[in-house]
Scaffold this motif. Sequence first.
Motif, PDB file in Angstrom:
ATOM      1  N   UNK A   1     -54.809  21.855 -56.611  1.00 44.59           N
ATOM      2  CA  UNK A   1     -54.957  22.274 -57.997  1.00 44.59           C
ATOM      3  C   UNK A   1     -53.923  21.575 -58.884  1.00 44.59           C
ATOM      4  N   UNK A   2     -52.678  21.519 -58.446  1.00 38.05           N
ATOM      5  CA  UNK A   2     -51.635  20.854 -59.226  1.00 38.05           C
ATOM      6  C   UNK A   2     -51.895  19.360 -59.386  1.00 38.05           C
ATOM      7  N   UNK A   3     -52.349  18.717 -58.327  1.00 33.67           N
ATOM      8  CA  UNK A   3     -52.665  17.285 -58.397  1.00 33.67           C
ATOM      9  C   UNK A   3     -53.756  17.051 -59.437  1.00 33.67           C
TER      10      UNK A   3
ATOM     11  N   UNK B   1     -53.015  16.887 -67.617  1.00 33.09           N
ATOM     12  CA  UNK B   1     -52.140  17.813 -68.331  1.00 33.09           C
ATOM     13  C   UNK B   1     -50.691  17.642 -67.907  1.00 33.09           C
ATOM     14  N   UNK B   2     -49.812  18.023 -68.798  1.00 34.16           N
ATOM     15  CA  UNK B   2     -48.415  18.208 -68.441  1.00 34.16           C
ATOM     16  C   UNK B   2     -48.339  19.611 -67.852  1.00 34.16           C
ATOM     17  N   UNK B   3     -47.864  19.741 -66.633  1.00 35.86           N
ATOM     18  CA  UNK B   3     -47.833  21.029 -65.954  1.00 35.86           C
ATOM     19  C   UNK B   3     -46.448  21.654 -66.120  1.00 35.86           C
TER      20      UNK B   3
ATOM     21  N   UNK C   1     -51.308  29.634 -44.875  1.00 39.47           N
ATOM     22  CA  UNK C   1     -50.527  28.760 -45.732  1.00 39.47           C
ATOM     23  C   UNK C   1     -51.327  28.450 -46.990  1.00 39.47           C
ATOM     24  N   UNK C   2     -50.825  28.814 -48.129  1.00 40.95           N
ATOM     25  CA  UNK C   2     -51.536  28.579 -49.394  1.00 40.95           C
ATOM     26  C   UNK C   2     -51.234  27.213 -49.983  1.00 40.95           C
ATOM     27  N   UNK C   3     -50.325  26.510 -49.413  1.00 36.32           N
ATOM     28  CA  UNK C   3     -49.864  25.258 -50.002  1.00 36.32           C
ATOM     29  C   UNK C   3     -50.977  24.250 -50.298  1.00 36.32           C
ATOM     30  N   UNK C   4     -51.920  23.960 -49.397  1.00 35.96           N
ATOM     31  CA  UNK C   4     -52.950  22.959 -49.705  1.00 35.96           C
ATOM     32  C   UNK C   4     -53.771  23.300 -50.953  1.00 35.96           C
ATOM     33  N   UNK C   5     -54.096  24.571 -51.150  1.00 32.35           N
ATOM     34  CA  UNK C   5     -54.875  24.973 -52.321  1.00 32.35           C
ATOM     35  C   UNK C   5     -54.077  24.750 -53.604  1.00 32.35           C
TER      36      UNK C   5
ATOM     37  N   UNK D   1     -43.402  24.066 -52.940  1.00 36.30           N
ATOM     38  CA  UNK D   1     -44.709  23.559 -53.363  1.00 36.30           C
ATOM     39  C   UNK D   1     -44.628  22.123 -53.852  1.00 36.30           C
ATOM     40  N   UNK D   2     -43.584  21.803 -54.594  1.00 34.32           N
ATOM     41  CA  UNK D   2     -43.440  20.485 -55.220  1.00 34.32           C
ATOM     42  C   UNK D   2     -42.025  19.955 -54.971  1.00 34.32           C
TER      43      UNK D   2
END
Length: 139
Positions: A9-11, A17-19, A1-5, A37-38
Amino acid sequence: NIRPYVIECLVEASKNYQVIVFTASHQIYADAILDYIDPTKELIQHRLYRQHCTLTPGGYYVKDLRIINPEQFDLSKIVIVDNSVYSFAFHIDNGIPIVPFYRDKSDEEMLHLVYYLNCLGDVADVREQNRQAFELFKL
């Protein structure tokens, strides 16, 4: 599961930054992944898709950053992270190349990205820092 990584990073990125996710994928496919993911849409403020890219005569989808907030457009403050240099060919000094993720548990690419993004927070022009760090203009 790649979600935690990805979430970590997004957090971290959303703190400074505005993502905006700008993908060459079709919207229906990208939305399914981005909603996973979000799901609360708190980390990613905007989404741009294949229809927002420029298709070159060579068949590459290039992400033209000029479509992002034209009223306040300032390339000195915008970075684009992508595993394909072609994707940011119109704005090579804004690009941060990243290695694709293939579920390798020892992959630390996202940690390096977070560190680099935090370093960019203090620079006047991200293009100058990227130019020195990646030397993509030599390609």
